[in-house]
Design an enzyme around this catalytic site. Structure first.
Site, PDB file in Angstrom:
ATOM      1  CE1 TYR A  24       3.193  -5.304  10.089  1.00 26.21           C
ATOM      2  CE2 TYR A  24       5.020  -6.574  11.003  1.00 26.21           C
ATOM      3  CZ  TYR A  24       4.434  -5.905   9.946  1.00 26.21           C
ATOM      4  OH  TYR A  24       5.078  -5.825   8.740  1.00 26.21           O
ATOM      5  CG  HIS A 102      -1.668  -2.977   4.520  1.00 24.06           C
ATOM      6  ND1 HIS A 102      -1.155  -4.218   4.230  1.00 24.06           N
ATOM      7  CD2 HIS A 102      -2.148  -2.472   3.368  1.00 24.06           C
ATOM      8  CE1 HIS A 102      -1.303  -4.455   2.931  1.00 24.06           C
ATOM      9  NE2 HIS A 102      -1.912  -3.410   2.384  1.00 24.06           N
TER      10      HIS A 102
HETATM   11  C1  DQA Z   1       1.206  -5.708   6.538  1.00 26.90           C
HETATM   12  C2  DQA Z   1       2.269  -4.866   5.823  1.00 26.90           C
HETATM   13  C3  DQA Z   1       3.073  -5.729   4.854  1.00 26.90           C
HETATM   14  O1  DQA Z   1       4.037  -4.930   4.172  1.00 26.90           O
HETATM   15  C4  DQA Z   1       3.789  -6.821   5.598  1.00 26.90           C
HETATM   16  O2  DQA Z   1       4.480  -7.656   4.692  1.00 26.90           O
HETATM   17  C5  DQA Z   1       2.867  -7.610   6.470  1.00 26.90           C
HETATM   18  C6  DQA Z   1       1.847  -6.906   7.237  1.00 26.90           C
HETATM   19  C7  DQA Z   1       0.471  -4.899   7.634  1.00 26.90           C
HETATM   20  O3  DQA Z   1      -0.589  -5.344   8.079  1.00 26.90           O
HETATM   21  O4  DQA Z   1       0.930  -3.826   8.036  1.00 26.90           O
HETATM   22  O5  DQA Z   1       3.003  -8.811   6.615  1.00 26.90           O
HETATM   23  O6  DQA Z   1       0.266  -6.146   5.600  1.00 26.90           O
END
Ligand code: DQA
Length: 148
Positions: A24, A102
């Site tokens: 992330y 995402h």
């Molecule tokens: C997310 C991807 C999701 O699968 C995960 O549960 C997240 C972050 C992303 O920003 O990549 O919490 O939304």
């Protein structure tokens, strides 16, 4: 008056910067929000952001957006993306253009992340570009808000 865009962050995104940074990234939520406010100013948007770990709070925020002059929404629903019918229904109910974003490329991850209940009711989806997913999402939400 600048066009108001709501940036909604779902569960666990308060931990950005320290949570699985290899997936992330190293940017904290506060840094991301500040960056989006500054980018919004450049684009002529008033960016308001909210993070919650609670499904109902995210739904309440979408309901509030119907009546508080919000013109578009950038939504990272986190894990609720893959599970929440209620959040999906709230996206429809809010009647606003919602861009799903995402940080990670959900299509390249575990199979359970390949399903998004939000995608079919969002105006569009952006995934895998780190914080640029949000910047592009903001741009798209603003464009759609102006086109309405
Ligand atoms: C997310 C991807 C999701 O699968 C995960 O549960 C997240 C972050 C992303 O920003 O990549 O919490 O939304």
């Amino acid at each position: 008056m600048n066009t108001r865009i709501l940036v909604l962050h779902g569960p666990n995104l308060n931990l950005l910067g320290t949570r699985e940074p290899e997936i992330y990234g190293a940017t904290t939520l506060a840094q991301l929000d500040a960056m989006l406010v500054a980018y919004g100013e450049e684009l002529g948007a008033e960016v308001r952001s909210l993070q919650s770990n609670h499904e109902g709070a995210l739904i309440d925020a979408l309901h509030a957006a119907r009546i508080d002059r919000t013109a578009g929404v950038v939504l990272n629903a986190g894990g609720y993306t893959h599970t929440s019918v209620a959040l999906r229904d709230a996206v429809v109910a809010c009647g606003l253009p919602v861009i799903e974003v995402h940080l990670s490329n959900v299509a390249a991850r575990e199979p359970f992340r390949h399903v998004s209940l939000i995608a079919a009711v969002a105006a569009g989806s952006i995934s895998g570009l780190g914080t640029d997913s949000y910047r592009l999402g903001l741009q798209a939400a603003l464009r759609l808000a102006h086109d309405r």
